[in-house]
Every structure is written in structure tokens, then in C-alpha cells.
Design an enzyme around this catalytic site. Structure first.
Site, PDB file in Angstrom:
ATOM      1  CB  SER A 296      -0.880   0.009   1.248  1.00 35.69           C
ATOM      2  OG  SER A 296      -0.074   0.313   2.374  1.00 35.69           O
ATOM      3  CE  LYS A 297      -0.748   8.272  -0.030  1.00 35.98           C
ATOM      4  NZ  LYS A 297       0.481   8.807   0.519  1.00 35.98           N
TER       5      LYS A 297
END
Ligand code: GLU
Length: 504
Positions: A259-260
Site C-alpha cells: 500500500s501507499k
């Protein structure tokens, strides 16, 4: 595979920047299309207006263009199966939703959001399906008159798929093999919303059919939707395309989807290009702006899930097109390793000729407002290129070829500069500049002679000279630096150091 031409699509929703996993999906589609002489299509799936993010579509196109992933048809290039943006195809979906209602595979549901909310509150496992639909407000339970009355009065409704009870649904996946799902676990998914837009499921199936897509290659997160899609193809009486659900990209540490937040936490980009969130103004880093070559980015993505079956790791796009095969895509998630990503970039940097790398360096410096003598840079870059992963790191490795040191590293001074050092190296420097030729070998000989005469060790003068040339203890071979700087600059730097460095 039959002799039908391969037609694949990348079908992102413009809900934000494209994640690197999305780029990999586009890449695998592209590789299959190019390998088979088929077609690659870019379709924008923007039916969920609540999640629409301005600028996302342009971002997606720019990212894929940067990666060298080209499209034969799509929202930005047109083509015979357009329009390629789902919000421009609304009427098409209305027609197909009506068709499903007419043949009994879908129905109108008039339950209000509040009613459904109450049902969910009363029973958390509630789902709208063959067992519950009989007690709810829909065109299966209401009379034909009631239904047409409600429709005439424009009472809001949705259209739901009528999922059959007690059936086993088979999804034949090119990566996962046969996946079987009991229809009882599926709910009667909404196909058409009260805002007049289809949901993803309906629009996706209708478009894949109308655009004659042969292979649906997409992320694993869509596997749970695949049984519904298989059913929808059957409801319409259409042949389904082949499915291939790609493994997830996993965090570098631990498990779970990349994920970011992992990128922020561990300091690597998860997006191809820098992205500025239009609402919050938050900036997320991109591979391009971080100095990655697009070829390196593509190469590292190709190997996140596909395995060539050999030890080879560096592949050009042409090689990938030749060698890629869905048979060699793994089922298991692919762990992303940011260090390996850097390694790939370094491989591509090393593949460049000195001329090419120097060109990139000079260009980047001029972009930063520093003008560099290209001929000199061409001599400098080969000396330092093995020390960097990114073009942007070159300057830190070689600035002292272009500028005099403005300060001297205190730690090095303390360790390497004694009370008599200045006098000693000045004396040496004067002898060196008096040599008839200022070359590595003659400098080396003269230094040796000098050291013997004076009875001092090599380290003493070399470290002090380095400090005078560079301002610290870093850099390539000292005599490479000295020769490249030339006599004048060499003696000036020695004098400057001798004048500036104060010993306590
Ligand atoms: N619009 C979906 C997405 O954003 C596409 C899924 C598919 O390829 O079917 O990923």
C-alpha cells in the site's frame, strides 16, 4: 487458444493515481497483445461517480506512456469500438439491463437505503439473495401493476442480478485453474443504480463483450467478482472471455497488499509518477521523479509475478514481449523488494554508454540551474558511475571536479592534518607541477621519490592532498582527480587548503 485475434484491455477506474500493481496489470496485458499480434485497449471505467477524481485519467495515460505501454484503441486514441469511457456509454447499459429484466435474470428492487440498513442492523450477515428477496420490495414480489406504478411515479429503484440458488459456478482461470463457487454465497448484486448508471459489474461485462475482449487479465482482487461475471455472460447468452487473475503485490515486510502507507513508511514510491491529491494537496512520490528509468521500472514489474524459468533478470521490453507467458505467472503473491528495485535501476544505468550517461547528467544539472562543461563531464562520469544508482546521485560523487571545496571536513582534518602537513604537501605540490608531464605515472613516480626522501608514509600526503582537492575523504582515485583538474587548479587547491586549514 483458437485462432481468434487476441484483444485485451486495461480498464482502470479514475479514482486516484495508478498503483504500481495497476501498471503491472497493464504491462501483462500489453505483453500478451504484442506477442500475439493482438490489440490492446484502454477503457476508462468511471461509472462510480462518487469516487471520480479529477486528473486521474490523464495521470493513468501519462504513466502508461512513460512506461512505453502503447494502446491500439482507447479513450485517448479512439478506435472502432468506442466510446471507450463508460460514462459516455450510458444508453448502451440501459438497453442491456432491460434485456436482463425481460429474460428474467434481473429484477427491479425498490427497497430504500434505510430499509436495507435496518435489515443489516438486525442481522449482520444479511444479504439480498434467493432466500431473502422473496420477502423484500422488488419486481419478483410485487404485482406487475404495482411495479409499473412505482416506475411511472419515478420511485427510486436499483436493478439486481437474480442469482440462481444451489448452483456451482465454475471460473476457469488461466493462472488459478478451476475455481468453483457455490451460488448461495453470492448476493443479488446491484447491476444498475438509482443514479441511472450501471455498476462496474454490468458495464464491465457488456463492454468486454461488445469490445470483443478475448482475455480478461486483472488483479486478484477481482477474483471474487468473477463468478458473477460468469453468470452474467450466461444470462446474456454470450461466450465469456478467458480469465487470468494476477497475484497481489505484497509488502516488503510481513504480509498483505503493498500500500501507499508501506511506501511512505519504508521510503519508496508506489506510484509510477508523482501525484498531487487534488483535494488534500498531499504529494505522493513517483518512480519517474525518483530517478528511475522507465525500462527499469517495467523490468522490475515484469518479474513481480512472472517467472521466466531462467536465471536472467534484466529484460528489455522486446525480450519480455517474446518470452512472457501467462503459464509462468505465479499464483502466490509477489513480495516487493525496494532494494531490488534500485538494483534494476543500477543495471540500466550501467548499460548506458559514457556519452549517454554524461548527456543525462549535464541535462539534469542544467535543469537544476548548473551549467556543466560537457567535455569535462565526459571524463569525470566514467570515474564515478559505478558508485550510483540514479543519475541524480552523480553530482554528489563528482561535484569537486567542477567546484573548489568551500569547506574541509572537520573529522578528516582532525585525523589527517598535522602541524607540518601544510608545508609538506605544498613542497610536494610544487615539485609535481614542475614535472614536464602531468600524468598519472610521472606523478606517481615523483610522489614515491619525494616520500623516500622525506621518510614519510604514503597515507600522510595522499589523505592530505585528497582533503585539499575534495574537502573530505571521499571520491575516486586521487591521481585521477589531480590529473583531471590539471596543474593550475591542483596547485591552487593545495594553496587554498594550506591557507584555510587551521590546526589547533
Ligand atoms: N475498473 C476495474 C479496476 O479499476 C477493472 C477490473 C477489471 O479489469 O475487470 O480495476
Amino acid at each position: 487458444m483458437n485462432d481468434q485475434k487476441v484483444r485485451v484491455r486495461f480498464a482502470p477506474s479514475p479514482t486516484g493515481p495508478l498503483h504500481m500493481g495497476g501498471v503491472r496489470t497493464a504491462l501483462y496485458n500489453y505483453l500478451l497483445a504484442r506477442q500475439t499480434g493482438g490489440q490492446m485497449i484502454l477503457r476508462i471505467e468511471d461509472t462510480d461517480q462518487t469516487r471520480f477524481v479529477p486528473g486521474a485519467e490523464q495521470y493513468i495515460i501519462e504513466s502508461l506512456t512513460w512506461c512505453g505501454i502503447q494502446f491500439d484503441e482507447g479513450v485517448h486514441v479512439g478506435g472502432p469500438f468506442g466510446p471507450y469511457r463508460q460514462s459516455d456509454r450510458k444508453e448502451i447499459y440501459v438497453k442491456y439491463a432491460d434485456e436482463l429484466i425481460a429474460n428474467g435474470h434481473a429484477y427491479y428492487a425498490f427497497d430504500t437505503p434505510e430499509e436495507l440498513e435496518a435489515l443489516r442492523a438486525a442481522s449482520p450477515n444479511f444479504q439480498y439473495d434467493s432466500s431473502t428477496r422473496v420477502g423484500l420490495r422488488n419486481s419478483l414480489t410485487l404485482s406487475a401493476e404495482e411495479v409499473s406504478d412505482l416506475l411511472n411515479k419515478a420511485v427510486p429503484y436499483v436493478i439486481r442480478a437474480k442469482i440462481p440458488a444451489g448452483e456451482e459456478i465454475l471460473v476457469d482461470d488461466l493462472i488459478r485453474g478451476e475455481v468453483r463457487v457455490q451460488s448461495s454465497v453470492l448476493d443479488d448484486k446491484v447491476l444498475f443504480k438509482s443514479d441511472g448508471m450501471p455498476t462496474y459489474h454490468l458495464a464491465n461485462i457488456v463492454d468486454d463483450h461488445l469490445m470483443e475482449i478475448t482475455h480478461v487479465i486483472r488483479g486478484e482482487e477481482w477474483l471474487p467478482s468473477a463468478p458473477l461475471h460468469v453468470l452474467l455472460y450466461r444470462f446474456f447468452g454470450w461466450n465469456a472471455p478467458r480469465f487470468a487473475h494476477l497475484p497481489l503485490l505484497l509488502k516488503p515486510d510481513g504480509n498483505g497488499k503493498l500500500s501507499k502507507r508501506d511506501g511512505d513508511r519504508l521510503g519508496f514510491p508506489v506510484f509510477p509518477l508523482r501525484w498531487t491529491d487534488p483535494k488534500s494537496g498531499d504529494v505522493s512520490s513517483g518512480y519517474r521523479e525518483s530517478g528511475y528509468f522507465p525500462e527499469a521500472f517495467v523490468n522490475l514489474l515484469a518479474l513481480l509475478g512472472w517467472n521466466p524459468g531462467t536465471e536472467q533478470e534484466v529484460f528489455s521490453m522486446d525480450e519480455l514481449i517474446r518470452l512472457f507467458s501467462l503459464d509462468r505467472v505465479n499464483k502466490a503473491g509477489a513480495k516487493f523488494d525496494p532494494e531490488k528495485a534500485k538494483w534494476f535501476n543500477q543495471q540500466y544505468l550501467r548499460k548506458l554508454s559514457d556519452q549517454q550517461l554524461t548527456g543525462l547528467f549535464v541535462e539534469q544539472m542544467s535543469h537544476n540551474g548548473v551549467s556543466i562543461d560537457e567535455n569535462k563531464a565526459l571524463k569525470v562520469i566514467p570515474l564515478v558511475k559505478d558508485r550510483v544508482v540514479f543519475v541524480s546521485e552523480l553530482w554528489d560523487q563528482c561535484w569537486f571536479f567542477f567546484q573548489r571545496p568551500a569547506a574541509y571536513d572537520e573529522g578528516v582534518v582532525k585525523k589527517r592534518w598535522k602541524a607540518d602537513t601544510g608545508e609538506l604537501i605544498l613542497c610536494l605540490a610544487e615539485r609535481l607541477v614542475a614535472l614536464p608531464d602531468f600524468t598519472q605515472s610521472s606523478l606517481e613516480e615523483e610522489i614515491k621519490r619525494f616520500l623516500e626522501e622525506k621518510g614519510v608514509g604514503m597515507g600522510v600526503v595522499m589523505n592530505a592532498l585528497r582533503l585539499a582537492m575534495v574537502g573530505s575523504g571521499m571520491g575516486p582515485h586521487l591521481l585521477d582527480i589531480v590529473v583531471l583538474l590539471g596543474k593550475e587548479e591542483f596547485i591552487s587547491r593545495v594553496k587554498l587548503a594550506v591557507d584555510s586549514i587551521k590546526v589547533n
